[in-house]
Design a protein around this motif. Structure first.
Motif, PDB file in Angstrom:
ATOM      1  N   ALA D 582       0.818  -1.202   0.000  1.00 47.66           N
ATOM      2  CA  ALA D 582       0.000   0.000   0.000  1.00 47.66           C
ATOM      3  C   ALA D 582       0.855   1.256   0.000  1.00 47.66           C
ATOM      4  O   ALA D 582       0.604   2.199  -0.737  1.00 47.66           O
ATOM      5  CB  ALA D 582      -0.919  -0.006   1.203  1.00 47.66           C
ATOM      6  N   HIS D 583       1.877   1.227   0.840  1.00 54.93           N
ATOM      7  CA  HIS D 583       2.656   2.460   0.956  1.00 54.93           C
ATOM      8  C   HIS D 583       3.906   2.401   0.116  1.00 54.93           C
ATOM      9  O   HIS D 583       4.368   3.398  -0.393  1.00 54.93           O
ATOM     10  CB  HIS D 583       3.000   2.702   2.418  1.00 54.93           C
ATOM     11  N   ASP D 584       4.437   1.191   0.013  1.00 57.35           N
ATOM     12  CA  ASP D 584       5.737   1.157  -0.630  1.00 57.35           C
ATOM     13  C   ASP D 584       5.666   1.052  -2.140  1.00 57.35           C
ATOM     14  O   ASP D 584       5.263   1.990  -2.798  1.00 57.35           O
ATOM     15  CB  ASP D 584       6.596   0.056   0.004  1.00 57.35           C
ATOM     16  N   PRO D 585       5.990  -0.073  -2.699  1.00 54.65           N
ATOM     17  CA  PRO D 585       6.367  -0.043  -4.109  1.00 54.65           C
ATOM     18  C   PRO D 585       5.231   0.347  -5.040  1.00 54.65           C
ATOM     19  O   PRO D 585       5.408   1.240  -5.881  1.00 54.65           O
ATOM     20  CB  PRO D 585       6.825  -1.470  -4.384  1.00 54.65           C
ATOM     21  N   LEU D 586       4.075  -0.292  -4.838  1.00 49.75           N
ATOM     22  CA  LEU D 586       3.043  -0.103  -5.857  1.00 49.75           C
ATOM     23  C   LEU D 586       2.534   1.319  -5.867  1.00 49.75           C
ATOM     24  O   LEU D 586       2.450   1.974  -6.900  1.00 49.75           O
ATOM     25  CB  LEU D 586       1.892  -1.073  -5.606  1.00 49.75           C
ATOM     26  N   ASP D 587       2.204   1.753  -4.634  1.00 49.08           N
ATOM     27  CA  ASP D 587       1.613   3.076  -4.535  1.00 49.08           C
ATOM     28  C   ASP D 587       2.585   4.114  -5.074  1.00 49.08           C
ATOM     29  O   ASP D 587       2.242   4.955  -5.900  1.00 49.08           O
ATOM     30  CB  ASP D 587       1.295   3.355  -3.066  1.00 49.08           C
ATOM     31  N   ARG D 588       3.790   4.011  -4.603  1.00 49.43           N
ATOM     32  CA  ARG D 588       4.773   4.980  -5.048  1.00 49.43           C
ATOM     33  C   ARG D 588       5.002   4.846  -6.555  1.00 49.43           C
ATOM     34  O   ARG D 588       5.150   5.823  -7.269  1.00 49.43           O
ATOM     35  CB  ARG D 588       6.080   4.759  -4.292  1.00 49.43           C
ATOM     36  N   GLY D 589       4.957   3.571  -6.984  1.00 50.87           N
ATOM     37  CA  GLY D 589       5.112   3.342  -8.411  1.00 50.87           C
ATOM     38  C   GLY D 589       4.045   4.052  -9.210  1.00 50.87           C
ATOM     39  O   GLY D 589       4.324   4.711 -10.206  1.00 50.87           O
ATOM     40  N   TRP D 590       2.842   3.944  -8.706  1.00 54.97           N
ATOM     41  CA  TRP D 590       1.743   4.592  -9.433  1.00 54.97           C
ATOM     42  C   TRP D 590       1.929   6.093  -9.470  1.00 54.97           C
ATOM     43  O   TRP D 590       1.782   6.730 -10.513  1.00 54.97           O
ATOM     44  CB  TRP D 590       0.397   4.256  -8.789  1.00 54.97           C
ATOM     45  N   SER D 591       2.254   6.646  -8.307  1.00 49.66           N
ATOM     46  CA  SER D 591       2.354   8.100  -8.317  1.00 49.66           C
ATOM     47  C   SER D 591       3.543   8.534  -9.163  1.00 49.66           C
ATOM     48  O   SER D 591       3.480   9.547  -9.855  1.00 49.66           O
ATOM     49  CB  SER D 591       2.458   8.640  -6.892  1.00 49.66           C
ATOM     50  N   PHE D 593       4.540   6.916 -11.689  1.00 51.59           N
ATOM     51  CA  PHE D 593       4.113   6.732 -13.080  1.00 51.59           C
ATOM     52  C   PHE D 593       3.319   7.928 -13.561  1.00 51.59           C
ATOM     53  O   PHE D 593       3.569   8.473 -14.642  1.00 51.59           O
ATOM     54  CB  PHE D 593       3.268   5.461 -13.175  1.00 51.59           C
ATOM     55  N   SER D 594       2.362   8.362 -12.724  1.00 45.97           N
ATOM     56  CA  SER D 594       1.512   9.459 -13.198  1.00 45.97           C
ATOM     57  C   SER D 594       2.330  10.746 -13.273  1.00 45.97           C
ATOM     58  O   SER D 594       2.171  11.528 -14.221  1.00 45.97           O
ATOM     59  CB  SER D 594       0.305   9.627 -12.281  1.00 45.97           C
ATOM     60  N   ALA D 595       3.210  10.942 -12.282  1.00 45.33           N
ATOM     61  CA  ALA D 595       4.043  12.140 -12.363  1.00 45.33           C
ATOM     62  C   ALA D 595       4.916  12.083 -13.611  1.00 45.33           C
ATOM     63  O   ALA D 595       5.073  13.084 -14.323  1.00 45.33           O
ATOM     64  CB  ALA D 595       4.906  12.261 -11.119  1.00 45.33           C
ATOM     65  N   GLY D 596       5.410  10.897 -13.884  1.00 43.81           N
ATOM     66  CA  GLY D 596       6.243  10.727 -15.065  1.00 43.81           C
ATOM     67  C   GLY D 596       5.462  10.999 -16.334  1.00 43.81           C
ATOM     68  O   GLY D 596       5.971  11.607 -17.278  1.00 43.81           O
ATOM     69  N   LEU D 597       4.216  10.570 -16.323  1.00 44.90           N
ATOM     70  CA  LEU D 597       3.375  10.792 -17.493  1.00 44.90           C
ATOM     71  C   LEU D 597       3.211  12.284 -17.741  1.00 44.90           C
ATOM     72  O   LEU D 597       3.321  12.762 -18.878  1.00 44.90           O
ATOM     73  CB  LEU D 597       2.007  10.146 -17.241  1.00 44.90           C
ATOM     74  N   VAL D 598       2.962  13.002 -16.655  1.00 42.20           N
ATOM     75  CA  VAL D 598       2.780  14.443 -16.809  1.00 42.20           C
ATOM     76  C   VAL D 598       4.079  15.090 -17.295  1.00 42.20           C
ATOM     77  O   VAL D 598       4.073  15.932 -18.193  1.00 42.20           O
ATOM     78  CB  VAL D 598       2.326  15.059 -15.473  1.00 42.20           C
ATOM     79  N   ARG D 599       5.180  14.660 -16.698  1.00 40.84           N
ATOM     80  CA  ARG D 599       6.444  15.230 -17.120  1.00 40.84           C
ATOM     81  C   ARG D 599       6.718  14.887 -18.593  1.00 40.84           C
ATOM     82  O   ARG D 599       7.158  15.713 -19.381  1.00 40.84           O
ATOM     83  CB  ARG D 599       7.576  14.724 -16.234  1.00 40.84           C
ATOM     84  N   GLY D 600       6.391  13.643 -18.936  1.00 38.87           N
ATOM     85  CA  GLY D 600       6.579  13.223 -20.321  1.00 38.87           C
ATOM     86  C   GLY D 600       5.734  14.034 -21.268  1.00 38.87           C
ATOM     87  O   GLY D 600       6.171  14.440 -22.346  1.00 38.87           O
ATOM     88  N   TRP D 601       4.541  14.314 -20.792  1.00 40.87           N
ATOM     89  CA  TRP D 601       3.650  15.109 -21.631  1.00 40.87           C
ATOM     90  C   TRP D 601       4.239  16.498 -21.836  1.00 40.87           C
ATOM     91  O   TRP D 601       4.284  17.030 -22.945  1.00 40.87           O
ATOM     92  CB  TRP D 601       2.283  15.198 -20.971  1.00 40.87           C
TER      93      TRP D 601
END
Lengths: 487, 104, 466, 636
Positions: D582-591, D593-601
């Motif tokens: 919940a707190h570690d890999p997946l959640d952080r991964g998701w955030s 990922f989305s931050a990366g998506l925005v930066r990529g955009w």
């Protein structure tokens, strides 16, 4: 066409109701009532029309088949037999009643009525769709307006309860969805037509798994223990109209699913799993009844009686014998009337005194005799007094159980006995006793009495002249049982 | 490879060359006027190819297409020049890179 | 002769509008062009179901041509309705009619000449339309289209010339892969050039650059025509060329590659756009990609491409109509609460956006299903992956706008909290004019009809493709 | 459908039903007088219909069925019908007559109650009458059960008539619950018979029941017996009846002594031919009957409350009826049913009249001096007591009880044993019957005699006369029902005749000898019905309450444990599977990922430089790519 109207009218009517408050005071209420009345007429038209020629069985009273996107196997397939007709009629009547009993709802009234209409539309969709993609779609769609009804207009800790309701049913709905898509994928060519699935000969092992998936969704909606935990909370926190629709429609969709599909699609799976269904029903009917005896909240009490009664329905459906199946059909209708009426009465009481705590109520017999009389009538129905449709249903189920297994019949009878405990407890705490702090000064008014009279008439009419209901259900039951006959 | 006469192959290579020259002109010249001229050069490539192919096959269709290309080139220049003049009032037409308010 | 009726009607309409433009009141030119397009649409509609034939030696008169004419005329009509007449824009109606004429020509083209002439008619009219407001963004959009259009036209012509050199004929029918043509390198190169030329007009990555700028800078009506009508007729031309059987795998493979790239890049770049029109520009690139991958997977479901066009065109027209109503280049904040303030505009925009996103109950959903069935049955896994990712991204950015439509304006606060575009308060416009209302209502109805009752449409469209 | 005289059967319950609907569910406001009139008419009219039918029956045409309607469920036909035969005619006449008397009586008795309460009272009494008549006249098991259940419902509401009294409500619940248990047994029996016969007509059920195998027959018969025992408050179900006396006296008179409680005997008589095919159950019936008869009589002796005394008396008397049925003489049992209905309602009504003078207390001591205070009622009570005790020759009670004793004596050695028990019960009957009579004599100061109103006196006098008038009719009744009146040896008959007198003597001793009367008043254990209530409390009620408290979490556990199971399971699953991520890999991964998506955009949009030259570059690049691919494909 008339069948389509049964779904489309309330669906579009919901949109119209959303905007109607701009037109004038109470416009959305009259609009909803009018639309549901028109839908009732459409039901009559569909019911009395000539039977469809292309129907795959004689039990179908009306059918609509419209190729939606044939290349993709999408079609809009509605079919109505006696049971669905009866349930649709009940849903429309209860819809009108819900509008009437919520006359003093002022908060976001347009959206409220839209939710009522959408609930009716979606449950009609469930009762009529024979294309499983649409069935599943309406099944999930039903959750949304109910969720809103609880979470916006509910009482107490309504948001958490609404979420609980949603989570339970949405998760359970996945079983249904998975089953539907699996069947569509294994069909010779892609389709969601239940009639095609019935013909295609699913291997027995797959049937068991599919039936488990379907049953997960249906049993949660029913609800059968241990999947019932959402029901008491949802009933307690829902507004009156929400409780009526929950008890009258949503629970029935679960029973309807169990009535329609196990026999039709998974006869082999049914034979494997029916004993478990019977055991679950037997357990549930006692468990619900016992828990009902211990509640202090009137609505919770009635909610647990719903568990008990719907478990009887489950026994009837899992029995796989004619009497029990008929009984289950009758009990569905009867319970829709009686439970809705009890929720209506308790809701009316709550509106007046602001509490549902049995320990704080009492003395209605002296302060409001009409209220008390209404309670007494539906008390009899909850007890399955002969003369009410509830008795007919339970007696038929018990008869069937005697054919299946005497122990089950005995358990059902024990539940009948326990019903006295909770029912008399309800009466004792509400209508008997000294008028308490929360004493009611205002008896039922005509707007409340009207729905009560309608529901009571339904309960007693089908109890005293059961043939009206039996002839309607009989072909549906015969057809549902036909595939179960072992060679 | 099917054998084509040298004349045709040479014409086609020349045509593609003209096209390429125009394209490079489009990419390298900043002045809008020069870009329009580069466009014209690009269009001469297919025009040449049509005429050469028509001659090879003995078919008048190629020459017909050549006329169409000329018409197109003319109208494009007309439109381009009008645009150039109009744009000149609002932007620096000598440097097309500065005409980039619409981006991202 | 009757087969040429729509073309003649469009031509006369354009001519009349052109003649009326300088002296007569602006309304007259609008009426002339509008009548011409309406007549063309009506003529095309009456001809549905008649046996296919040739309108002229180089123009087919089949259902596909009629469909293209109908779509181009109606889109032109819709665009005409909300072409805002700025003073120097008297020629606008004539240009739209001319563009529609080009579209009609293109949709019937079975020969290099009408293909080329139709395409250039559309392009040149659009360039003129783009620059009509004579503002800097409009001029810039027109300039970019001019440059790119010229290059694209040159590439197309190069392709046509090479094919002509390889075969000696200009009829498409002569380009069918015969014994002499198989493996002919000239023909293969011709296919490459043709693909590039059409891909420019179709706004496929990397020939798409003009599209978002045009949507943002040009008048909404012109962008709508460029997005809906010209895309539709180019798609029809692509269908015809695909049916001819140009050298593989250059044609299909190239289409799939460009399509997949368009889906990915178009959706990705639209992700957080604040401008409604620019978002629609990128989304049009993505939708071109979807159509391209359908074409690349063969023509197994004949109604797939026409249905996609039928679902896409009204959505885009409606969205741009609302955008035109909201003023130049509306941003996401300008949409706040529109559904409550203007239920029709908000409602139809919602329908349009969820149709573009491919959600149920509207035509876009069915079109999306066609898309997935086509590429899944063809086993085009690259396209499938691109389409899945693209749809997921699409869901995000379309719904971003939809949600904003239903957000209520915070009480006691007229301006949005954080003005994104301009510090000026959003233009909360007056009621829609009647013709715009009609366009929106018609588009909304068509979207719902194709979504809820797609059977008849699919059936009618299934006979289109040869 | 031709008009048959049996059509009149349908009319019998109708007036009472109509009165119920008008009073109970009708919305109109009614005056006190109107309520009383409607209530009384509804009760008297059935008698007016039933009496001619009885006469018609006597005239010889006494076997008719009036179909109501048919239901079809699958292959089975559920044919509802009413039936007129000697049994239903006799019992029907009795019920209508007693009902008319009691309800007429209650016009006066209830006169002081509030109008809504009166309205409720009359409505329920009429509903009861209608349902009792349905049951009696039923030609099929469904109508029979309908009446049977509705009687229970009315009984509940009438016991709990004093809605503010917690004791009354508790008594009502207890009565309802226990009878419901019996009802469930009966329902099971009836449904099983229905499955055997495929029909619900009594005429078809009984032969079908006889025809089945022995085990099933025995089971069904036992179930029917269970139903009868519960409804008739026989051991071990008897505990509800004494508490049920919390209701108004006319209710006790009509429901809880004369008619409803005795319905068990009627039911067994109805199914007598079938029961006789199950000898074991017959024997059990006799044993239960005899034991209850003795137990009830003994318990009655020790009561301090006149109504409780009469309640135990009813228990005991119905025990006699069951004894007769068990001995194979249902006709005699029904004769006793009729006689008992008359004298027991008489006893209740006259006792009610006397105790009402004593401001509501129903203690026996309240009857002191009743002879002088309320002479008419007292004399009527004496008449009833005489019949109850079975004073020979003049009272009807003697004839019917004597017939039962005779039947026992004639039933062989087992019967003699039962006869002894019954004799003991008969003696005790006389004891408790005359104890209140003697109490009524003990008062020195003589108050002014008063007489009740017309509506009080007419029924009481009519019933008093009937107790004697019916005496010579007992034997014809038995014959009319198709039985043969049993006649034991003269000596046995004399012994039976002596029993009441022995009892009278003992009653006198208990009343007038202070030491003995003290003993009686101290015998708590016997008074409370050998504490079976307590046993039930321990074995059923407390465990059930414990179960409920446990399941509802009142004992500190989780409420609704089974329903909580999925929730607990989900929580466990969350803890096991989701939380580590919940707190570690997946959640952080998701955030990320989305931050990366925005930066990529943000980076990706720079591709669109806005420079036309770059656009041309892209075009050239694309063209080159396509041409390269095309060129590549030419290599082969």
């Amino acid at each position: 066409m008339a069948l389509t109207a049964l779904i489309v009218l309330p669906l579009l009517g919901g949109v119209a109701a959303l905007l109607a408050p701009r037109l004038g005071r109470d416009a959305e209420r009259w609009l909803s009532i009018g639309l549901l009345a028109v839908a009732l007429i459409a039901l009559v038209v569909a019911w009395t029309g000539a039977p469809p020629e292309d129907a795959p069985g004689e039990q179908w009273l009306a059918m609509v088949r419209y190729q939606y996107a044939p290349a993709l196997g999408l079609q809009f397939l509605l079919a109505m037999d006696g049971l669905s007709a009866a349930l649709v009629a009940v849903s429309l009547v209860l819809g009108i009643i819900s509008v009437i009993v919520s006359w003093n709802i002022r908060k976001d009234s347009g959206l409220f009525h839209a939710c009522l209409l959408w609930t009716v539309a979606a449950s009609n969709g469930v009762f009529l769709s024979m294309d499983l993609l649409f069935f599943a779609f309406f099944w999930e769609l039903m959750l949304v307006p109910s969720f809103l009804l609880i979470s916006i207009w509910g009482h107490g800790d309504r948001e958490a309860v609404a979420l609980k309701f949603l989570v339970f049913n949405a998760v359970a709905g996945l079983g249904l969805l998975a089953g539907v898509f699996w069947m569509a994928a294994t069909a010779p060519e892609i389709t969601f037509d239940a009639f095609v699935f019935a013909e295609m000969g699913i291997p027995p092992v797959a049937q068991v798994w599919l039936l488990l998936g379907f049953a997960l969704a249906f049993l949660t909606k029913l609800p059968a223990p241990p999947l019932h935990a959402w029901l008491p909370d949802a009933h307690t926190m829902a507004p009156t109209a929400g409780s009526i629709l929950l008890a009258g429609l949503l629970l029935k969709t679960g029973a309807y699913g169990l009535f329609r599909f196990p026999g039709m699609l998974f006869p082999d799976g049914f034979h494997v799993l029916a004993p478990f269904g019977l055991a679950l029903g037997a357990f549930g009917t006692i468990y619900g009844a016992v828990l009902a005896c211990g509640q202090t909240d009137a609505k919770r009490l009635v909610a647990y009686t719903s568990v008990a009664h719907m478990s009887i329905v489950l026994m009837g459906l899992a029995g796989g014998v004619h009497f029990a199946m008929m009984g289950a059909g009758v009990e569905m209708i009867a319970h829709a009337f009686s439970a809705s009426a009890l929720f209506l009465l308790i809701g009316a009481l709550y509106d007046r005194v602001g509490t549902r705590d049995l320990r704080e109520l009492g003395g209605l017999m002296q302060t409001s005799p009409r209220f008390a009389a209404a309670f007494a009538v539906f008390f009899s129905a909850a007890l399955a007094m002969p003369g009410t449709a509830n008795f007919l249903g339970e007696a038929l189920v018990i008869t069937g159980m005697f054919q299946v297994n005497w122990v089950l019949a005995a358990i059902a009878l024990v539940s009948l006995v326990i019903s006295v405990v909770y029912a008399t407890r309800l009466l004792k705490r509400i209508i008997f006793g000294v008028p308490s702090r929360a004493c009611v000064t205002q008896d039922l008014d005509w707007a409340e009495l009207g729905p009560i009279v309608v529901l009571a008439t339904g309960t007693l009419l089908f109890g005293l002249l059961p043939q009206l209901l039996l002839v309607v259900l009989e072909p549906a039951v015969d057809a549902a049982l036909a595939p179960l006959a072992r060679p | 490879m099917i054998d084509l006469p040298f004349f045709l192959v040479a014409s086609l290579v020349l045509a593609v060359g003209l096209f390429a020259v125009g394209l490079f002109g489009l990419m390298l010249r900043r002045g809008i006027l020069f870009q329009i001229i580069a466009l014209e050069i690009m269009l001469t490539g297919p025009a040449l190819a049509f005429v050469a192919a028509g001659a090879h096959h003995g078919d008048p269709g190629g020459q017909g297409m050549f006329v169409f290309v000329l018409v197109l080139a003319a109208s494009e220049v007309a439109l381009g020049l009008a645009l150039y003049l109009r744009l000149g009032r609002l932007a620096d037409v000598a440097d097309s890179d500065s005409v980039r308010t619409l981006r991202h | 002769m009757m087969a040429l009726g729509p073309l003649i009607a469009l031509g006369l309409g354009a001519l009349a509008a052109m003649l009326l433009a300088p002296k007569a009141p602006p309304a007259a030119a609008r009426w002339a062009a509008g009548l011409g397009m309406a007549a063309a649409a009506a003529l095309a509609l009456t001809r549905f179901g008649l046996p296919a034939g040739m309108a002229a030696p180089i123009l087919a008169d089949d259902e596909l041509a009629r469909f293209g004419t109908l779509l181009a005329s109606l889109s032109g009509l819709a665009a005409l309705v909300y072409l805002r007449p700025a003073p120097p824009a008297k020629e606008g109606p004539a240009l739209i009619a001319l563009a529609a004429l080009g579209g009609a020509l293109l949709s019937g083209a079975v020969h290099a000449a009408p293909l080329f002439i139709g395409l250039e008619l559309v392009t040149l009219s659009l360039i003129a339309l783009f620059v009509l407001p004579l503002t800097r963004p409009a001029l810039e959009a027109g300039y970019k289209l001019l440059i790119m259009g010229g290059a694209g036209a040159a590439a197309l012509l190069m392709g046509l010339a090479l094919a002509y050199a390889a075969t000696g004929v200009l009829d498409f029918a002569g380009w069918m892969p015969g014994p002499g043509l198989r493996g002919n390198p000239v023909m293969i190169l011709a296919a490459g050039f043709l693909l590039a030329g059409l891909a420019f007009k179709f706004a496929l990555v990397p020939f798409h650059m003009w599209a978002p700028d045009a949507f943002e800078g040009a008048p909404a009506a012109a962008a709508a025509f460029a997005g809906a009508a010209s895309k539709a007729v180019v798609a029809i031309a692509l269908v015809r060329l695909t049916a001819v059987g140009l050298p593989e795998p250059v044609w299909s493979g190239g289409l799939a590659l460009l399509g997949a790239a368009s889906i990915l890049l178009g959706n990705f770049l639209a992700l957080r756009q604040e401008s409604l029109t620019r978002m629609l520009g990128y989304s049009s690139v993505a939708h071109s990609g979807y159509i391209a991958v359908i074409l690349a997977s063969g023509l197994a479901a004949p109604e797939a491409v026409p249905f996609y066009l039928l679902a896409y065109a009204p959505a885009l027209l409606a969205a741009l109509c609302v955008a035109a109503h909201l003023g130049a280049d509306p941003g996401i904040e300008d949409l706040r609460g529109l559904a409550w303030e203007r239920p029709l505009a908000g409602g139809v925009l919602t329908l349009a956006l969820i149709s573009l996103a491919g959600l149920p109950a509207v035509g876009g959903f069915i079109a999306k299903i066609y898309l997935f069935v086509a590429i899944l049955s063809a086993g085009a896994w690259l396209s499938v992956a691109a389409a899945v990712i693209g749809s997921a991204l699409g869901l995000y950015y379309y719904l971003r706008f939809v949600v904003m439509l239903f957000r209520r304006i915070p009480p006691g606060q007229d301006a949005p909290l954080y003005p994104v575009h301009a510090p000026a308060p959003p233009v909360r416009t007056a009621a829609l004019p009647v013709p715009d209302t009609a366009v929106l209502a018609a588009a909304g109805l068509l979207l719902l009809a194709t979504g809820l009752y797609p059977g008849p449409f699919a059936e009618a469209l299934s006979v289109l493709t040869p | 459908m031709s008009l048959s005289p049996f059509l009149a059967l349908l009319l019998v319950p109708m007036p009472a039903m109509g009165a119920f609907l008008l009073l109970g569910l009708g919305p109109a406001h009614l005056e006190r007088r109107a309520v009383q009139t409607v209530g009384m008419l509804g009760a008297v009219a059935p008698m007016a219909v039933m009496l001619p039918l009885g006469a018609y029956c006597l005239a010889g045409v006494c076997d008719g069925v009036q179909p109501i309607f048919d239901l079809t469920v699958g292959d089975a036909v559920v044919a509802l019908a009413l039936k007129l035969d000697p049994l239903s005619a006799l019992v029907g006449v009795t019920v209508t007559a007693i009902g008319a008397c009691v309800i007429t009586y209650s016009v006066d008795y209830m006169a002081k109650a509030e109008v809504p309460d009166q309205r409720r009272y009359f409505a329920l009494m009429n509903l009861f009458l209608a349902s009792m008549l349905c049951m009696v006249l039923a030609g099929d098991s469904i109508v029979l059960f309908l009446g049977w259940e509705l009687m229970g419902l009315c009984s509940f509401f009438l016991i709990a008539y004093h809605v503010t009294s917690a004791r009354a409500i508790a008594a009502g619940r207890k009565a309802f619950l226990i009878t419901r248990v019996a009802d469930a047994l009966l329902l099971a029996g009836l449904l099983l018979l229905f499955l055997e016969a495929g029909s619900v007509r009594l005429d078809a059920l009984i032969p079908a029941g006889i025809a089945t195998d022995e085990v099933r027959r025995g089971l069904i018969a036992a179930l029917l017996l269970g139903g009868a025992l519960g409804k008739s408050a026989q051991i071990p179900f008897h505990t509800w009846l004494p508490s049920a006396m919390a209701g108004p006296t006319p209710v006790s008179a009509l429901l809880h002594s004369a008619t409803m409680v005795a319905a068990g005997a009627f039911l067994l008589a109805r199914f007598a031919p079938f029961l006789q095919a199950a000898p074991l159950v017959m024997a059990a019936t006799a044993v239960f009957g005899a034991a209850t008869a003795l137990f009830g009589a003994v318990s009655a002796v020790f009561q301090k409350d006149i109504k409780r005394l009469l309640a135990y008396s009813s228990i005991s008397q119905i025990g006699f009826m069951l004894l007769a049925i068990g001995l194979g003489a249902p006709e005699v049992a029904i004769a006793h049913f009729v006689v008992h209905a008359i004298f027991k309602s008489l006893l209740f009504l006259s006792a009610g009249d006397m105790t009402q003078m004593a401001r509501g207390t129903t203690d026996i001591s309240a009857m002191r001096g009743a002879l002088w205070a309320r002479p008419l009622a007292y004399l009527a009570f004496v008449a009833g007591a005489a019949s109850l005790a079975g004073i020979p020759v003049i009272t009807a009670g003697w004839f019917s009880k004597e017939a039962i004793l005779a039947a026992a004596w004639l039933a062989g050695p087992f019967g003699v044993l039962l006869w002894l028990v019954a004799m003991a019960a008969a003696v005790m009957t006389a004891v408790y019957a005359f104890r209140p009579v003697f109490v009524g004599l003990t008062r020195i100061d003589r108050p002014r005699p008063t007489v009740g109103g017309l509506f009080t006196n007419v029924p009481v006098v009519a019933l008093a006369i009937a107790t004697f008038a019916v005496a010579p009719l007992v034997e014809p009744m038995v014959a009319f029902l198709g039985g043969v009146p049993p006649h034991p040896p003269r000596a046995v008959e004399l012994l039976g005749a002596a029993a009441p007198f022995l009892g009278m003597v003992m009653a006198a001793a208990l009343t007038f000898v202070p030491r003995l009367s003290m003993r009686v008043s101290r015998a708590r254990r016997l008074r409370s019905g050998i504490r079976i209530d307590g046993i039930y409390q321990v074995t059923f009620v407390q465990p059930f309450v414990g179960l409920v408290r446990w399941l509802t979490g009142q004992k500190g556990g989780i409420a609704d444990p089974v329903g909580t199971l999925p929730i607990l399971g989900a929580e466990r699953l969350t803890a096991a599977v989701v939380r580590p991520f919940a707190h570690d890999p997946l959640d952080r991964g998701w955030s990320r990922f989305s931050a990366g998506l925005v930066r990529g955009w943000a980076a990706g949009r720079r591709l669109q430089t806005g420079r036309a030259r770059d656009y041309a570059l892209a075009l050239a690049f694309g063209l080159a790519l396509i041409l390269l691919i095309a060129w590549g494909t030419t290599w082969r």
